[in-house]
Design a protein around this motif. Structure first.
Motif, PDB file in Angstrom:
ATOM      1  N   ARG A 284       9.112  -4.097 -10.221  1.00  0.00           N
ATOM      2  CA  ARG A 284       8.845  -5.199  -9.099  1.00  0.00           C
ATOM      3  C   ARG A 284       7.618  -4.742  -8.485  1.00  0.00           C
ATOM      4  N   ARG A 285       6.838  -5.745  -8.271  1.00  0.00           N
ATOM      5  CA  ARG A 285       5.501  -5.798  -7.838  1.00  0.00           C
ATOM      6  C   ARG A 285       5.596  -6.661  -6.606  1.00  0.00           C
TER       7      ARG A 285
ATOM      8  N   ASP B 170       0.790  -1.149  -0.057  1.00  0.00           N
ATOM      9  CA  ASP B 170      -0.048  -0.045  -0.104  1.00  0.00           C
ATOM     10  C   ASP B 170       0.732   1.272   0.008  1.00  0.00           C
ATOM     11  N   MET B 171       1.978   1.167  -0.199  1.00  0.00           N
ATOM     12  CA  MET B 171       3.092   2.425  -0.398  1.00  0.00           C
ATOM     13  C   MET B 171       2.865   2.957  -1.576  1.00  0.00           C
TER      14      MET B 171
ATOM     15  N   VAL C 104       6.259  -2.743  11.852  1.00  0.00           N
ATOM     16  CA  VAL C 104       6.694  -1.953  10.552  1.00  0.00           C
ATOM     17  C   VAL C 104       5.844  -0.695  10.453  1.00  0.00           C
ATOM     18  N   GLY C 105       5.595  -0.251  11.456  1.00  0.00           N
ATOM     19  CA  GLY C 105       4.757   1.182  11.584  1.00  0.00           C
ATOM     20  C   GLY C 105       3.480   0.953  10.965  1.00  0.00           C
ATOM     21  N   VAL C 106       2.731   0.054  10.810  1.00  0.00           N
ATOM     22  CA  VAL C 106       1.486   0.108  10.297  1.00  0.00           C
ATOM     23  C   VAL C 106       0.635   0.026  11.446  1.00  0.00           C
TER      24      VAL C 106
END
Length: 145
Positions: free
Chosen positions: A129-130, A46-47, A143-145
């Motif tokens: 890259r995906r 989602d970045m 991870v900061g979510v």
């Protein structure tokens, strides 16, 4: 293309997948740069999209530098060759550790990388890259979510 050349190309591309995990886990940004074209794109969950290698490195640095450790396990690499272009898919299990995080120190992302590669004078490089998540486990706050 000869069968031997196709095998060599597939092996080189497979090693790029493995080297990616080693580069990000060791925070070896020069090694990471050697895997991508300068104009590469990446789409990580989602970045915001990363356009150009520097944006990819900046995103990886921002996500991984705060961690105590990470380990990207890569498997099930499938390569499809088309002359000087290729597509590659592989599974990953990325373990993220941040000691002292409230709610737990570990977060795992399991998913798949889908890549488009091009042959350059220096060998195969990732052009796109995906990352697609399949499942996660643990504490997303790691991870900061």
């Amino acid at each position: 293309m000869s069968d031997l050349k196709a095998l060599q190309d597939k092996q080189e591309i497979t090693e790029i997948c493995y080297r990616y995990g080693l580069a990000v886990d060791s925070r070896d940004w020069a090694a990471l740069a050697a895997l991508f074209t300068p104009d590469s794109d990446a789409y990580y969950l989602d970045m915001p999209p990363c356009h150009g290698y520097q944006a990819i490195e900046d995103t990886c640095r921002g996500a991984l530098t705060p961690l105590s450790a990470s380990q990207h396990l890569i498997s099930n690499v499938i390569v499809r060759l088309d002359g000087d272009r290729a597509e590659c898919s592989c599974y990953l299990q990325a373990q993220h550790v941040k000691s002292g995080t409230a709610g737990g120190d570990n977060f795992i992302i399991a998913g798949r990388y889908d890549d488009r590669l091009v042959r350059t004078p220096d060998g195969w490089r990732i052009r796109e890259r995906r990352l697609q998540a399949i499942w996660t486990d643990g504490n997303p706050a790691v991870v900061g979510v």
